[in-house]
Design a protein around this motif. Structure first.
Motif, PDB file in Angstrom:
ATOM      1  N   MET A 226       0.836  -1.187   0.000  1.00  0.00           N
ATOM      2  CA  MET A 226       0.000   0.000   0.000  1.00  0.00           C
ATOM      3  C   MET A 226       0.873   1.240   0.000  1.00  0.00           C
ATOM      4  SD  MET A 226      -3.094  -0.662   2.561  1.00  0.00           S
ATOM      5  CE  MET A 226      -4.126  -2.068   2.408  1.00  0.00           C
ATOM      6  N   SER A 227       0.228   2.384  -0.136  1.00  0.00           N
ATOM      7  CA  SER A 227       0.979   3.625  -0.154  1.00  0.00           C
ATOM      8  C   SER A 227       0.192   4.704   0.571  1.00  0.00           C
ATOM      9  CB  SER A 227       1.248   4.050  -1.596  1.00  0.00           C
ATOM     10  OG  SER A 227       0.035   4.294  -2.250  1.00  0.00           O
ATOM     11  N   PHE A 228       0.874   5.761   0.944  1.00  0.00           N
ATOM     12  CA  PHE A 228       0.154   6.867   1.541  1.00  0.00           C
ATOM     13  C   PHE A 228       0.323   8.093   0.661  1.00  0.00           C
ATOM     14  CE2 PHE A 228       4.262   7.817   3.550  1.00  0.00           C
ATOM     15  CZ  PHE A 228       4.307   9.191   3.457  1.00  0.00           C
ATOM     16  N   LYS A 229      -0.620   8.999   0.807  1.00  0.00           N
ATOM     17  CA  LYS A 229      -0.594  10.228   0.040  1.00  0.00           C
ATOM     18  C   LYS A 229      -0.292  11.388   0.969  1.00  0.00           C
ATOM     19  CE  LYS A 229      -3.835   8.518  -3.351  1.00  0.00           C
ATOM     20  NZ  LYS A 229      -5.113   8.710  -4.027  1.00  0.00           N
ATOM     21  N   TYR A 230       0.168  12.453   0.399  1.00  0.00           N
ATOM     22  CA  TYR A 230       0.448  13.659   1.169  1.00  0.00           C
ATOM     23  C   TYR A 230      -0.876  14.396   1.375  1.00  0.00           C
ATOM     24  CZ  TYR A 230       5.461  13.057   0.766  1.00  0.00           C
ATOM     25  OH  TYR A 230       6.736  12.584   0.880  1.00  0.00           O
ATOM     26  N   ASN A 231      -1.611  13.984   2.421  1.00  0.00           N
ATOM     27  CA  ASN A 231      -2.883  14.627   2.721  1.00  0.00           C
ATOM     28  C   ASN A 231      -3.005  14.812   4.233  1.00  0.00           C
ATOM     29  OD1 ASN A 231      -3.591  12.093   3.736  1.00  0.00           O
ATOM     30  ND2 ASN A 231      -4.654  11.499   1.875  1.00  0.00           N
ATOM     31  N   ALA A 232      -4.119  15.396   4.650  1.00  0.00           N
ATOM     32  CA  ALA A 232      -4.320  15.701   6.068  1.00  0.00           C
ATOM     33  C   ALA A 232      -4.347  14.450   6.938  1.00  0.00           C
ATOM     34  CB  ALA A 232      -5.607  16.498   6.236  1.00  0.00           C
TER      35      ALA A 232
ATOM     36  N   ARG B 184       4.815  19.994   5.666  1.00  0.00           N
ATOM     37  CA  ARG B 184       4.733  19.548   7.064  1.00  0.00           C
ATOM     38  C   ARG B 184       5.005  18.047   7.169  1.00  0.00           C
ATOM     39  NH1 ARG B 184      -0.174  22.990   9.891  1.00  0.00           N
ATOM     40  NH2 ARG B 184       0.686  25.021   9.346  1.00  0.00           N
ATOM     41  N   ILE B 185       4.461  17.277   6.230  1.00  0.00           N
ATOM     42  CA  ILE B 185       4.698  15.829   6.232  1.00  0.00           C
ATOM     43  C   ILE B 185       6.170  15.533   6.009  1.00  0.00           C
ATOM     44  CG2 ILE B 185       4.273  13.693   4.947  1.00  0.00           C
ATOM     45  CD1 ILE B 185       1.374  14.676   4.569  1.00  0.00           C
ATOM     46  N   ASN B 186       6.784  16.206   5.050  1.00  0.00           N
ATOM     47  CA  ASN B 186       8.212  15.992   4.784  1.00  0.00           C
ATOM     48  C   ASN B 186       9.058  16.353   5.999  1.00  0.00           C
ATOM     49  OD1 ASN B 186       7.959  14.959   2.186  1.00  0.00           O
ATOM     50  ND2 ASN B 186       7.974  16.990   1.265  1.00  0.00           N
ATOM     51  N   ALA B 187       8.723  17.454   6.671  1.00  0.00           N
ATOM     52  CA  ALA B 187       9.459  17.848   7.870  1.00  0.00           C
ATOM     53  C   ALA B 187       9.295  16.790   8.963  1.00  0.00           C
ATOM     54  CB  ALA B 187       8.981  19.211   8.362  1.00  0.00           C
ATOM     55  N   LEU B 188       8.074  16.306   9.168  1.00  0.00           N
ATOM     56  CA  LEU B 188       7.848  15.286  10.196  1.00  0.00           C
ATOM     57  C   LEU B 188       8.548  13.976   9.860  1.00  0.00           C
ATOM     58  CD1 LEU B 188       4.136  15.968  11.165  1.00  0.00           C
ATOM     59  CD2 LEU B 188       6.129  16.118  12.654  1.00  0.00           C
ATOM     60  N   LEU B 189       8.599  13.621   8.577  1.00  0.00           N
ATOM     61  CA  LEU B 189       9.325  12.406   8.189  1.00  0.00           C
ATOM     62  C   LEU B 189      10.806  12.531   8.516  1.00  0.00           C
ATOM     63  CD1 LEU B 189       7.645  11.550   4.776  1.00  0.00           C
ATOM     64  CD2 LEU B 189       7.471  10.242   6.900  1.00  0.00           C
ATOM     65  N   GLU B 190      11.377  13.700   8.255  1.00  0.00           N
ATOM     66  CA  GLU B 190      12.790  13.930   8.613  1.00  0.00           C
ATOM     67  C   GLU B 190      12.978  13.872  10.117  1.00  0.00           C
ATOM     68  OE1 GLU B 190      15.153  17.167   7.005  1.00  0.00           O
ATOM     69  OE2 GLU B 190      13.792  17.241   5.292  1.00  0.00           O
ATOM     70  N   ILE B 191      12.069  14.487  10.837  1.00  0.00           N
ATOM     71  CA  ILE B 191      12.176  14.538  12.295  1.00  0.00           C
ATOM     72  C   ILE B 191      12.086  13.141  12.897  1.00  0.00           C
ATOM     73  CG2 ILE B 191      10.948  15.299  14.369  1.00  0.00           C
ATOM     74  CD1 ILE B 191      10.244  17.872  12.696  1.00  0.00           C
ATOM     75  N   VAL B 192      11.110  12.366  12.446  1.00  0.00           N
ATOM     76  CA  VAL B 192      10.925  11.008  12.976  1.00  0.00           C
ATOM     77  C   VAL B 192      12.169  10.160  12.732  1.00  0.00           C
ATOM     78  CG1 VAL B 192       9.616   8.869  12.598  1.00  0.00           C
ATOM     79  CG2 VAL B 192       8.413  11.024  12.935  1.00  0.00           C
ATOM     80  N   SER B 193      12.842  10.394  11.618  1.00  0.00           N
ATOM     81  CA  SER B 193      14.041   9.604  11.333  1.00  0.00           C
ATOM     82  C   SER B 193      15.235  10.035  12.183  1.00  0.00           C
ATOM     83  CB  SER B 193      14.390   9.681   9.851  1.00  0.00           C
ATOM     84  OG  SER B 193      14.825  10.978   9.508  1.00  0.00           O
ATOM     85  N   THR B 194      15.197  11.230  12.774  1.00  0.00           N
ATOM     86  CA  THR B 194      16.343  11.703  13.547  1.00  0.00           C
ATOM     87  C   THR B 194      16.166  11.588  15.057  1.00  0.00           C
ATOM     88  OG1 THR B 194      15.553  13.987  13.516  1.00  0.00           O
ATOM     89  CG2 THR B 194      17.059  13.325  11.760  1.00  0.00           C
ATOM     90  N   ILE B 195      14.923  11.606  15.546  1.00  0.00           N
ATOM     91  CA  ILE B 195      14.724  11.548  16.999  1.00  0.00           C
ATOM     92  C   ILE B 195      14.719  10.099  17.475  1.00  0.00           C
ATOM     93  CG2 ILE B 195      13.478  13.735  17.123  1.00  0.00           C
ATOM     94  CD1 ILE B 195      10.868  12.201  17.259  1.00  0.00           C
ATOM     95  N   ASN B 196      15.003   9.923  18.741  1.00  0.00           N
ATOM     96  CA  ASN B 196      14.979   8.594  19.345  1.00  0.00           C
ATOM     97  C   ASN B 196      13.570   8.325  19.868  1.00  0.00           C
ATOM     98  OD1 ASN B 196      17.713   8.096  18.927  1.00  0.00           O
ATOM     99  ND2 ASN B 196      18.253   9.232  20.774  1.00  0.00           N
ATOM    100  N   ILE B 197      12.901   7.377  19.254  1.00  0.00           N
ATOM    101  CA  ILE B 197      11.550   7.019  19.676  1.00  0.00           C
ATOM    102  C   ILE B 197      11.608   5.670  20.383  1.00  0.00           C
ATOM    103  CG2 ILE B 197       9.252   6.371  18.867  1.00  0.00           C
ATOM    104  CD1 ILE B 197       9.522   8.429  16.671  1.00  0.00           C
ATOM    105  N   ASN B 198      11.099   5.652  21.603  1.00  0.00           N
ATOM    106  CA  ASN B 198      11.036   4.421  22.382  1.00  0.00           C
ATOM    107  C   ASN B 198       9.843   3.617  21.876  1.00  0.00           C
ATOM    108  OD1 ASN B 198      10.969   2.392  24.238  1.00  0.00           O
ATOM    109  ND2 ASN B 198      10.832   3.725  26.034  1.00  0.00           N
TER     110      ASN B 198
END
Length: 102
Positions: free
Chosen positions: A1-7, A55-69
């Motif tokens: 499946m895929s996701f789209k850049y939407n709300a 906003r989605i692109n920024a969050l994707l970058e952020i999620v890849s850099t932060i440490n998520i437990n």
């Protein structure tokens, strides 16, 4: 499946950050990358003038850099997060879809 850049996708990424105990704020500021991460306070500030795709692109970058437990994430969100980690960064990809389940 895929996701789209939407709300819907934006909301899912915001929920992921919230479950990881990061607060997301949309503010104006002088950010070179379009966002700022305050690690000690677990706050992410994203340029409020970004559109949904930005906003989605920024969050994707952020999620890849932060440490998520992963232990803090719910079952469905954990599955989605692991798929997100498997995907390579789409650097120069100009398509609107990415290979991820929602």
């Amino acid at each position: 499946m895929s996701f789209k850049y939407n709300a819907t996708t934006l909301k899912k990424l915001e929920e992921l950050c919230e479950e990881a105990r990061y607060m997301i704020r949309y503010e104006k500021g002088n950010f070179n990358s379009g966002y700022c991460i305050l690690e000690d306070k677990r706050v992410v500030v994203i340029n409020r003038f970004f559109n949904v795709e930005g906003r989605i692109n920024a969050l994707l970058e952020i999620v890849s850099t932060i440490n998520i437990n992963e232990e803090e994430l719910s079952g469905e969100m954990l599955k989605w997060y692991r798929q997100l980690k498997k995907e390579p960064a789409s650097g120069n990809d100009t398509s609107v879809q990415t290979e991820l389940d929602i």
